[in-house]
Every structure is written in structure tokens, then in C-alpha cells.
Scaffold this active site. Sequence first.
Site, PDB file in Angstrom:
ATOM      1  N   HIS A 165       4.618  -4.762   0.586  1.00  0.00           N
ATOM      2  CA  HIS A 165       3.513  -5.088   1.513  1.00  0.00           C
ATOM      3  C   HIS A 165       3.076  -3.844   2.311  1.00  0.00           C
ATOM      4  O   HIS A 165       3.177  -3.818   3.545  1.00  0.00           O
ATOM      5  CB  HIS A 165       3.939  -6.225   2.463  1.00  0.00           C
ATOM      6  N   ILE A 166       2.576  -2.844   1.586  1.00  0.00           N
ATOM      7  CA  ILE A 166       2.219  -1.574   2.250  1.00  0.00           C
ATOM      8  C   ILE A 166       0.722  -1.250   2.158  1.00  0.00           C
ATOM      9  O   ILE A 166       0.328  -0.105   2.354  1.00  0.00           O
ATOM     10  CB  ILE A 166       3.022  -0.387   1.658  1.00  0.00           C
ATOM     11  N   ARG A 177      -2.058 -12.361  -0.174  1.00  0.00           N
ATOM     12  CA  ARG A 177      -0.839 -12.982   0.324  1.00  0.00           C
ATOM     13  C   ARG A 177      -0.082 -13.548  -0.878  1.00  0.00           C
ATOM     14  O   ARG A 177      -0.698 -14.067  -1.823  1.00  0.00           O
ATOM     15  CB  ARG A 177      -1.154 -14.121   1.304  1.00  0.00           C
TER      16      ARG A 177
HETATM   17  C1  DGY Z   1      -2.759  -7.695   7.305  1.00  0.00           C
HETATM   18  O1  DGY Z   1      -3.129  -7.003   8.261  1.00  0.00           O
HETATM   19  O2  DGY Z   1      -2.941  -8.904   7.265  1.00  0.00           O
HETATM   20  C2  DGY Z   1      -2.119  -7.003   6.142  1.00  0.00           C
HETATM   21  O3  DGY Z   1      -1.520  -7.870   5.276  1.00  0.00           O
HETATM   22  C3  DGY Z   1      -1.128  -5.962   6.600  1.00  0.00           C
HETATM   23  O4  DGY Z   1      -1.802  -4.913   7.131  1.00  0.00           O
END
Ligand code: DGY
Length: 354
Positions: free
Chosen positions: A319-320, A271
Site C-alpha cells: 500500500h505505497i 482498496r
Molecule cells: C489514501 O489516501 O486513501 C491512499 O490509499 C493512501 O494514500
Amino acid sequence: MWLRGFSRGTLTELSRAVTNEARHTMQRNRPLARVFVSRRVPQEALSLLRDSGICDIKHWDSDDPVPRTDLLKGVAGVDGLYCLLTEKIDKELLDTAGPNLKVISTMSVGFDHLSLEEIKKRGIRVGYTPDVLTNASAELTVALLLATSRRLMEAVAEAKNGGWGTWKPMWLCGYGLSDSTVGIVGLGRIGFAVAQRLKPFGVKKFLYTDYEPKPEAAAEIQAEYVSLDKLAEQSDFVTIHCTLTPETVGLCNKEFFSKMKRTAVFINVSRGAVVNQDDLYQALSTGQIAAAGLDVTVPEPLPTNHPLFALKNCVILPHIASATLATRTTMAVLAANNLLAGLKDEPMPKELTL
Ligand code: DGY
């Protein structure tokens, strides 16, 4: 006393069948559970909810996040909420939802968008999607690490824009994994899967840190448990996979970067808030560390004029990590099954322990 003519096994089966039928009758006679689905999700998941016959679904059918006011309107009075990591599930939302809300199912492994204390207080159950995205996230981490350390974005741009004059001995040189030390912050499912994939590249040593040692996982990859400081000092690659908690907010800050090697590469796939981005910018722009690859930032999306985008030694992805078609579909279906189980007061396939 056993009924004449029936074996014990037959009677057990009969009683099971009667209990199941009674449960189904009760479910059939229950009013439909009101459910809010906060985004356009794969059809497979939506069909599961629709075909269950137990939900009345309100759906924010868009690829863009539901605005907060519509989210609050949508959740008022619901029994179940199917949400994504973009929705903040806090006291205000829970109060607006009201006392019927009994299950929240997030299509994510991360749950830092959920106010767990408030949720627990209200006795609401939570489903999430661990395991099913581990492989995709680990793969992406390796791709990002290699793209960053071997300067692939710069190289592609140079090839395209005429910067490719001739073969030059030291041009676009980066850093290789062979004989390196890799430091993993958070040896959970994904951190472990990353180590498994990096090992065949000839990594010499794995270090890891976590809130406590993980001897079993560590033994499999021959990783050494060290302090965060030691990990920063000794690693050639640092890769972040811890969950975001009050303890990990800003964990990678000025002090952390100042301990890293000037040749080290920093990767974050957990994160954005685990990293102090101003401190990271300083470390990258002053040569304190060699490069960074980020799949997560604060905020998301990161504004295109953010200084980190101007740095050649920073590779930023939107964020992939879990973005394969199969993974996202599996996540969506798992979230639907969690929600349905919660609504039926049954065990969820993946329930978060609160
Ligand atoms: C999650 O699931 O928490 C990831 O960051 C995105 O798939």
C-alpha cells in the site's frame, strides 16, 4: 448613512477589521479544542497544530497503529480527531468520543474507514486529502503495471540467484503496452491521471467504466464508456481505481476474471476489498489471467504465508501508492489545515460532502 470623511471602501475595510478582531478575540477566549492525533505524522503537520494556539493535543506518537482500546481512550471527549485510514471510525468510536466531536480529519483520500452515516447524523464535519496524491498514485500504478507485465520481480530474482544462463529468445517474456487496450475501472482523478501517463506508451484504446459516464474526462483521453463485462472481455490491462463502497465490494470476482483474456494483466491500486482474493488466486494459478499487481489487499498487511505470495505472476506491494516524501508531507499538512479550519468553524481546504 456614511460617516463624514470616510470613503465607502475605507468603511468596509474598517468593518472587516473589526469583525476579524472580534473573531480572533472570541477564538482567543475559547477554551483550547481537545484533539487526538492517532499516529506519528510528519513534523510539519504537528507543528501547524501546535503553533495554531487553539488545540490541546493528545498524540499516539508511534509508526504503528494505535490499538483500538487506546484509540477509544484517546478520543473520549475530544473536539477534533486527526486519523489515518487504519482507524475504523464507527458508531462505537463516535459514541465514545461524545457530543463535543465536531471535526474528523483523515490523512487519506479514501474514506471507507469512516461510517459516514453515523458521522452525518451527529453533524460532524470531515476533511480528507484528495488531489495532492493523484500524481504519486498514478506514477506508482504505472510502475506496478510495468513491473507486473514485464515480470520485473522474477527477472531480478533470476539475475541474482543464478537462473540467468544465457540470452534465450522466449525467456521471461511478458506483455507490452504498445497497441494494447487498457480498461480503467473508476475514471476519477487517479484513473484519469493513469490514462494520461499510459497514453505515451502507445496504448491503442482506453475503455472505462464508472457509476455514470464521465464525458469530459473521457474526451480528453479518448476513452469509451463500456459495461464492466465488456471492459473485462476486451482489455489487455485492467486497472482498478474506484472507491470502495457497498456496491464495489467484491466487484472483481470469479465471474469478472472468467471474462478477462488469458493474456490480460490485472492491477489494483484502490482498496483490497474490491477484489475477491480467493477468486483472484484461482484465476492466476489456473492461467485464467496472465498476472496481477496489487498495491492493496485484505487484510493489510497480507500475512506472508498468504497463497498469493507464492505465485510468480502476482506482484504485491504494501500500500505505497502515495508514498513519496513530498506527497505524504503535503497530505499530512492538508489534514492538519482541514482539522484547524473545522475547529474554527471555517471552510476547510478539502471537506468531504456528506
Ligand atoms: C489514501 O489516501 O486513501 C491512499 O490509499 C493512501 O494514500
